[in-house]
Scaffold this motif. Sequence first.
Motif, short mmCIF file in Angstrom:
data_model
loop_
_atom_site.label_atom_id
_atom_site.label_comp_id
_atom_site.label_asym_id
_atom_site.label_seq_id
_atom_site.Cartn_x
_atom_site.Cartn_y
_atom_site.Cartn_z
N LEU A 41 0.83 -1.20 0.00
CA LEU A 41 0.00 0.00 0.00
C LEU A 41 0.88 1.26 0.00
O LEU A 41 0.65 2.19 -0.79
N GLN A 44 2.46 1.98 -3.20
CA GLN A 44 1.43 2.16 -4.23
C GLN A 44 1.47 1.04 -5.28
O GLN A 44 1.20 1.26 -6.46
N ALA A 46 -0.54 -1.45 -4.97
CA ALA A 46 -1.96 -1.78 -5.05
C ALA A 46 -2.70 -0.92 -4.04
O ALA A 46 -2.11 -0.44 -3.07
N THR A 47 -4.00 -0.76 -4.28
CA THR A 47 -4.82 -0.05 -3.32
C THR A 47 -5.28 -1.02 -2.23
O THR A 47 -5.17 -2.24 -2.39
N GLN A 48 -5.81 -0.47 -1.17
CA GLN A 48 -6.34 -1.32 -0.10
C GLN A 48 -7.44 -2.23 -0.65
O GLN A 48 -7.46 -3.43 -0.35
N ALA A 49 -8.33 -1.69 -1.46
CA ALA A 49 -9.42 -2.48 -2.03
C ALA A 49 -8.87 -3.61 -2.91
O ALA A 49 -9.38 -4.73 -2.88
N GLU A 50 -7.84 -3.32 -3.69
CA GLU A 50 -7.25 -4.35 -4.56
C GLU A 50 -6.60 -5.46 -3.74
O GLU A 50 -6.72 -6.65 -4.08
#
Length: 99
Positions: A41, A44, A46-50
Amino acid sequence: MEKLLLELERRWTAMFLALAGGDDVPPSLRLRAEGMMEAALLLQAATQAELLEAMDACYREAFGRSIAADFGADWQAFYPFPQIPAMGRRAPVYPSTGD
């Protein structure tokens, strides 16, 4: 960054398959994977949702159902990011005496 995400998926899969098979997962493995999630995270990658979606996919692969199906729709209230719901089942406890 892709190498980090692939390693995370490998670790999630290993943890969830072990739990689905009735084995326990040492806390150190879970904690290291949680640190990797936070690093992904921060970098960057991936996003938290990803990350949560990818973890859920690994959980589905092992258990045949989603994390929300086992822990409830609000499971993240109890396991806030980056915590992984990778706990072994409680052992059945039977009284050893008639008391």
